[in-house]
Write an enzyme that holds these catalytic residues in place. Sequence first.
Site, mmCIF file in Angstrom:
data_model
loop_
_atom_site.group_PDB
_atom_site.id
_atom_site.type_symbol
_atom_site.label_atom_id
_atom_site.label_comp_id
_atom_site.label_asym_id
_atom_site.label_seq_id
_atom_site.Cartn_x
_atom_site.Cartn_y
_atom_site.Cartn_z
ATOM 1 N N LYS A 13 -1.987 -14.030 11.864
ATOM 2 C CA LYS A 13 -2.618 -13.287 12.968
ATOM 3 C C LYS A 13 -4.121 -13.121 12.759
ATOM 4 C CE LYS A 13 -0.586 -9.330 13.285
ATOM 5 N NZ LYS A 13 0.284 -9.445 12.119
ATOM 6 N N ARG A 89 2.413 -1.501 18.352
ATOM 7 C CA ARG A 89 3.450 -1.732 17.341
ATOM 8 C C ARG A 89 4.813 -1.259 17.805
ATOM 9 N NH1 ARG A 89 1.790 -1.859 11.393
ATOM 10 N NH2 ARG A 89 4.016 -1.474 11.235
ATOM 11 N N ARG A 128 -0.790 -15.935 -0.995
ATOM 12 C CA ARG A 128 -1.893 -15.008 -0.746
ATOM 13 C C ARG A 128 -1.981 -13.970 -1.863
ATOM 14 N NH1 ARG A 128 -1.804 -12.053 5.000
ATOM 15 N NH2 ARG A 128 -0.367 -10.656 3.969
ATOM 16 N N ARG A 134 -3.477 -9.106 -3.548
ATOM 17 C CA ARG A 134 -3.255 -7.982 -2.633
ATOM 18 C C ARG A 134 -1.984 -7.236 -3.022
ATOM 19 N NH1 ARG A 134 -4.427 -9.481 3.582
ATOM 20 N NH2 ARG A 134 -2.730 -7.993 3.750
ATOM 21 N N ARG A 145 8.045 -4.791 4.680
ATOM 22 C CA ARG A 145 7.158 -4.861 5.850
ATOM 23 C C ARG A 145 7.723 -5.788 6.925
ATOM 24 N NH1 ARG A 145 1.952 -7.047 3.744
ATOM 25 N NH2 ARG A 145 1.081 -6.610 5.798
#
Length: 198
Positions: A13, A89, A128, A134, A145
């Site tokens: 995104k 959301r 990632r 992260r 998530r």
Amino acid sequence: MRLVLLGPPGSGKGTQGARISARHGIPSISTGQLFDRQISAGTDLGRRAERYVRAGELVPDEIVLDMVADRLAEGVDCAAGFLFDGFPRTLAQAEALDRMLTASCGPLDAVVDLDVDVNEVLDRIRRRAHTEDRVDDAEDTARRRLSVFAQETAPLRQHYGEIGLLRTVDGTGSPDEVAVRIERTLAAVAHPELPLRG
């Protein structure tokens, strides 16, 4: 164009939102950016949101929607349209946004839903996590998530599908390949009389 970009964590995104924003000359707006701006500026909205953000809780819909309304009202940059990245959301947020836009600048043109297989998403998140270090990309966190996203987004997909705005785009492949698919989809939204190619 007035757009919403949906997609699970790791779907691309952020990358695709930046491309759409640059190509169409419209701002990409995320609630995270809005929270940061308002909190940094010490506004009333920022102070109301800050305690939820610091506690790691969801910011209530009324505060989120007030921030969105504030952002749309302030900016000349929104005159040609905007892209919401990861907002709304929930179904309640979507319905409130529909009412807000209908009363102000006009309804959404499309909701682009990046469809990526869960295993592909987890692979991307693993890569990632390795390259960007992260914390929210740890696999158990990522799975949680994704689960929350699936629960929240199912009603959104149904809502936008029922009102004819949902456009599902295959989000697998290179960023360039996905960008081409998105642009083809947006061209069809802007010019529905033209046939889709490719």
